[in-house]
Scaffold this active site. Structure first.
Site, mmCIF file in Angstrom:
data_model
loop_
_atom_site.group_PDB
_atom_site.id
_atom_site.type_symbol
_atom_site.label_atom_id
_atom_site.label_comp_id
_atom_site.label_asym_id
_atom_site.label_seq_id
_atom_site.Cartn_x
_atom_site.Cartn_y
_atom_site.Cartn_z
ATOM 1 N N ASP A 121 0.813 -1.205 0.000
ATOM 2 C CA ASP A 121 0.000 0.000 0.000
ATOM 3 C C ASP A 121 0.853 1.265 0.000
ATOM 4 O O ASP A 121 0.460 2.281 -0.580
ATOM 5 C CB ASP A 121 -0.927 0.010 1.218
ATOM 6 C CG ASP A 121 -2.180 -0.825 0.984
ATOM 7 O OD1 ASP A 121 -2.117 -1.732 0.139
ATOM 8 O OD2 ASP A 121 -3.199 -0.574 1.645
ATOM 9 N N CYS A 168 0.749 -8.302 4.803
ATOM 10 C CA CYS A 168 0.360 -6.902 4.646
ATOM 11 C C CYS A 168 -1.142 -6.726 4.451
ATOM 12 O O CYS A 168 -1.906 -7.668 4.446
ATOM 13 C CB CYS A 168 1.174 -6.250 3.531
ATOM 14 S SG CYS A 168 2.911 -6.051 4.024
ATOM 15 N N ASP A 169 -1.506 -5.472 4.233
ATOM 16 C CA ASP A 169 -2.858 -4.963 4.462
ATOM 17 C C ASP A 169 -4.004 -5.821 3.956
ATOM 18 O O ASP A 169 -4.921 -6.142 4.697
ATOM 19 C CB ASP A 169 -2.987 -3.567 3.842
ATOM 20 C CG ASP A 169 -2.056 -2.570 4.485
ATOM 21 O OD1 ASP A 169 -0.902 -2.942 4.760
ATOM 22 O OD2 ASP A 169 -2.460 -1.434 4.698
ATOM 23 N N LYS A 170 -4.032 -6.171 2.687
ATOM 24 C CA LYS A 170 -5.176 -6.885 2.136
ATOM 25 C C LYS A 170 -4.935 -8.385 2.080
ATOM 26 O O LYS A 170 -5.863 -9.154 1.831
ATOM 27 C CB LYS A 170 -5.508 -6.359 0.720
ATOM 28 C CG LYS A 170 -5.617 -4.851 0.635
ATOM 29 C CD LYS A 170 -6.537 -4.257 1.679
ATOM 30 C CE LYS A 170 -6.462 -2.746 1.763
ATOM 31 N NZ LYS A 170 -5.186 -2.199 2.165
ATOM 32 N N CYS A 218 5.017 -2.622 8.157
ATOM 33 C CA CYS A 218 5.440 -1.326 8.702
ATOM 34 C C CYS A 218 5.184 -1.225 10.202
ATOM 35 O O CYS A 218 4.144 -1.660 10.706
ATOM 36 C CB CYS A 218 4.747 -0.196 7.951
ATOM 37 S SG CYS A 218 5.210 -0.135 6.206
ATOM 38 N N GLU A 236 -6.874 4.808 -0.400
ATOM 39 C CA GLU A 236 -6.496 5.396 0.887
ATOM 40 C C GLU A 236 -6.005 6.825 0.689
ATOM 41 O O GLU A 236 -5.397 7.147 -0.337
ATOM 42 C CB GLU A 236 -5.384 4.568 1.541
ATOM 43 C CG GLU A 236 -5.842 3.200 1.975
ATOM 44 C CD GLU A 236 -4.762 2.403 2.670
ATOM 45 O OE1 GLU A 236 -5.092 1.407 3.308
ATOM 46 O OE2 GLU A 236 -3.567 2.781 2.575
ATOM 47 N N SER A 272 -5.354 4.957 5.352
ATOM 48 C CA SER A 272 -4.329 4.031 5.810
ATOM 49 C C SER A 272 -4.399 3.929 7.324
ATOM 50 O O SER A 272 -4.804 4.873 8.006
ATOM 51 C CB SER A 272 -2.952 4.549 5.391
ATOM 52 O OG SER A 272 -1.926 3.889 6.102
#
Length: 552
Positions: A78, A119-121, A191, A442, A468
Site C-alpha cells: 500500500d 500486509c494490508d489486504k 510497517c 487510501e 491508511s
C-alpha cells in the site's frame, strides 16, 4: 482425508503420477497434504523474507507427519501504491487473494492449510479464503518491521509521509528528508506502527486463527521462525481433530476481535475487513456491532500513528495475550472462544512494563474509557462512516467548518501542499468509494500532508474513500452511501457548513432540505475515464463499504 479424492484408488493413478512428477514419494503422498499459501514477493518489505517463514512452516508440518506443498498469492504494498492510480488495486486485491487461495485449495484437495500473509489486504484475503474453504487452517504472518531511528527517536513510514508536508511547509530541508528516507524503514516486516497490516495480524490472534505472538513478534526475530514451525505442527493437530475455521470463526470470535481492535486503537480498515471475513463465514457483522463494543471497551494501547510506541514495544509488553488478559478482567471478551491452540482463557497473560512504561495501560488508567474506533451517522452518512477516534486531537472531537470539496484525491493534495487549506476547513474528497474510485483508495498522503503542515488539529477530512492505518487526525472515511451511488456526499458544495461530533457519533451537513432536493434533481455523476480489465469487473460487482465492500 480430503486428499484421498486425488490420491486413492485405481482411477487416481494419473493423479498420483503427476504428484510423483513433482518429486513426491509414495510415503509422502500417503500423509495428509497441507497447502502452504505464501504471499512472498520481492517488492513488498513485509513479504521479502517469507521464504524463510515458509521453510519453517514446512519443517513444522513434516515434523508432525504431514506433507507440505507451497503455492503463492499476490501482495500489494500500500505504501508504494499510495497517492496514484495503483492504489485503486489495493482493496480489490483482497478478493483476488481470497479467490486464488480458495481455487488452489479446492482444486488440489488439501487436507489443511497454513497461510503466510503479512500486509494490508493479504491477511483479510487469506482469512476470507479460510472461512470459505473451511478446512483446518492456521495463519502465521511474517511479523512487524522494527522501528527506525532518526536523531535518537523512533521513526516509521508514517514519519516519512508526514515529512513530505513538513518539507513543503519549510519545517525540514531536503537533507533531512533524504536521511529519513534511509532510516524510517530499516528492514523486512510489515510497517512498524499499528497500521492496517499489524492490526489485522493482531486481530488474527483475537479471532483464534493464529498462535499467540502472530501479530507482534518482530519479523527479524528467531522467535518468528519458531512460531512458524509451531504453526506447521499445529495444523496437523487441527487436521487430526477435524477442527475447522468455522468452528473457530463464531460470532463470539468476531466480538473478541472487535474488542481487541478497540483496545489497541487499530486501523479503520478493520471495519471493512472483519465484516468481509464474517460474510465469508456465513455470518453478519453490522457496523452497529463496532459501536456497541466500543462503548464498553476501554482503549488501553496508544501506538504509532497516535502514539510514540511501536509494535516491538507491544510485543515486549506481552502482546495480544496481555491485552486479552486485561479485557478478560474487564468482562469485554468471551473467554471460552476457541482458537487454533486452545481457549482464550488458556492463552491470556498479564502485561509487562517496558523500560518503566505501561505500553498496555491498566484498566483503571486507560487511554480512553471507550474504544479507539467510532462509527458516525447523520444526514451526510445515513449508512455510517468510520473514524479512528484514538488518533484525533481533543480539540477536533467536536468541530464545525466550511466544506472544501474535491472530486478526487490528487487536487485535494495539491491544494493542501499549496497552502490553500485554512484552519477550520472540512476537506471533502469524494468519488473515491468502492465503486466510484474504483477501489476505495487510501488518503494517507492527504492526511500526512495536513499533519506535516501542522493542520491536523484544526482541519478535518471526510471521504467516501478510506484511510491508511498510518493516518491520524479527524480523518472520517467510508462515508456511505458513496458519491457514485448518489449519496449525500455528492451534493456538498464549497462553503457548506459541516459539523462533526465524534463522541456523539454524528456527521451532519447543515443545508436546508429544500436546497438539497434541488441539488439532487440537478446532480449527475461526473463522467470518468472508462476502466477495463479487473477494475471494470470490480466496479460492477462491489458492494457497499458498510457491508465490507464484498463482491456480489
Amino acid at each position: 482425508m480430503h486428499s484421498d479424492r486425488v490420491k486413492k484408488g485405481v482411477t487416481r493413478a494419473p493423479h498420483r503420477s503427476l504428484f510423483y512428477a513433482s518429486g513426491l514419494t509414495p510415503q509422502e503422498l500417503a500423509r495428509p497434504i497441507i497447502g502452504i499459501a505464501n504471499s512472498f514477493n520481492e517488492i513488498v518489505p513485509g513479504h521479502v523474507h517469507l521464504r524463510s517463514v515458509a521453510e519453517a512452516v514446512k519443517a513444522g508440518v513434516r515434523s508432525a507427519g504431514g506433507t507440505p506443498l507451497e503455492f503463492n498469492t499476490i501482495a500489494i504494498c500500500d505504501g508504494i501504491a499510495m497517492g496514484h492510480d495503483g492504489m485503486r488495486y489495493s482493496l480489490p486485491s483482497r478478493e483476488l487473494i481470497a479467490d486464488s487461495v480458495e481455487s488452489m485449495a479446492m482444486a488440489h484437495a488439501f487436507d489443511g492449510l497454513v497461510m503466510i500473509p503479512n500486509c494490508d489486504k493479504v491477511v483479510p484475503g487469506m482469512l476470507m479464503a479460510a472461512a470459505r474453504i473451511n478446512r483446518p487452517t492456521v495463519v502465521v504472518s511474517g511479523g512487524p518491521m522494527l522501528a527506525g531511528r532518526h536523531d535518537g527517536k523512533p521513526v516509521d513510514v508514517k514519519t516519512l509521509f508526514e515529512a513530505v508536508g513538513k518539507h513543503e511547509a519549510g519545517a525540514i530541508d531536503t537533507t533531512e528528508l533524504t536521511e529519513l528516507e534511509r532510516t524510517a524503514c530499516p528492514g523486512c516486516g510489515s510497517c512498524a506502527g499499528l497500521f492496517t497490516a499489524n492490526t489485522m495480524n493482531c486481530l488474527t490472534e483475537a479471532l483464534g486463527m493464529g498462535l499467540p505472538g502472530n501479530g507482534t513478534i518482530p519479523a527479524v526475530s528467531a522467535e518468528r521462525i519458531r512460531l512458524a514451525k509451531e504453526a506447521g505442527a499445529c495444523v496437523m493437530k487441527l487436521v487430526a481433530d477435524d477442527c475447522r475455521p468455522r468452528d473457530i470463526l463464531t460470532l463470539d470470535a468476531f466480538e473478541n476481535a472487535i474488542a481487541v481492535d478497540m483496545a489497541i486503537g487499530g486501523s479503520t480498515n478493520t471495519v471493512l475487513h472483519l465484516p468481509a471475513i464474517a460474510h465469508a463465514a456465513g455470518l453478519a457483522l453490522p457496523l452497529d456491532a463496532f459501536d456497541a463494543i466500543s462503548a464498553k471497551t476501554p482503549c488501553l494501547v496508544k501506538l504509532s500513528p497516535s502514539g510514540e510506541h511501536h509494535m516491538e514495544d507491544l510485543n515486549s509488553a506481552g502482546g495480544i495475550p496481555a491485552v486479552l488478559g486485561q479485557l478478560l478482567k474487564a468482562g469485554c471478551v468471551h473467554g471460552t472462544a476457541l482458537t487454533v491452540s486452545g481457549r482464550i482463557t488458556e492463552l491470556v497473560t498479564g502485561p509487562r512494563a517496558v523500560d518503566g512504561n505501561s505500553v498496555i495501560r491498566p484498566l483503571d488508567d486507560p487511554v480512553s474509557v471507550n474504544g479507539g474506533i467510532r462509527i458516525l451517522r447523520g444526514n451526510l452518512a445515513p449508512d455510517g462512516c468510520v473514524v479512528k477516534a484514538s488518533a484525533v486531537c481533543p480539540e477536533m472531537k467536536q468541530h464545525e467548518g466550511p466544506a472544501r470539496v474535491f472530486d478526487r484525491e490528487e487536487p485535494a493534495l495539491a491544494s493542501i501542499l499549496a497552502g490553500e487549506i485554512r484552519p477550520g476547513d472540512v476537506i471533502v474528497i469524494r468519488y473515491e468509494g468502492p465503486r466510484g474510485g474504483p477501489g476505495m483508495r487510501e488518503m494517507l498522503m492527504a492526511t500526512s500532508a495536513l499533519a506535516g503542515m501542522g493542520l491536523d488539529d484544526s482541519v478535518a477530512l471526510i471521504t467516501d474513500g478510506r484511510f491508511s492505518g498510518a493516518s491520524r487526525g479527524a480523518a472520517i472515511g467510508h462515508v456511505c452511501p458513496e458519491a457514485a451511488a448518489g449519496g449525500m456526499i455528492a451534493l456538498i458544495q464549497d462553503g457548506d457548513p459541516i459539523s462533526i461530533a465524534i463522541e456523539g457519533g454524528a456527521l451532519t451537513l447543515h443545508v436546508p432540505d429544500v436546497e438539497l432536493d434541488q441539488r439532487r434533481k440537478a446532480w449527475t455523476a461526473p463522467v470518468r475515464e472508462a476502466t477495463d480489465g479487473y477494475l471494470d469487473r470490480y466496479t460492477r460487482l462491489v458492494g457497499k463499504a458498510s457491508k465490507g465492500a464484498v463482491l456480489s
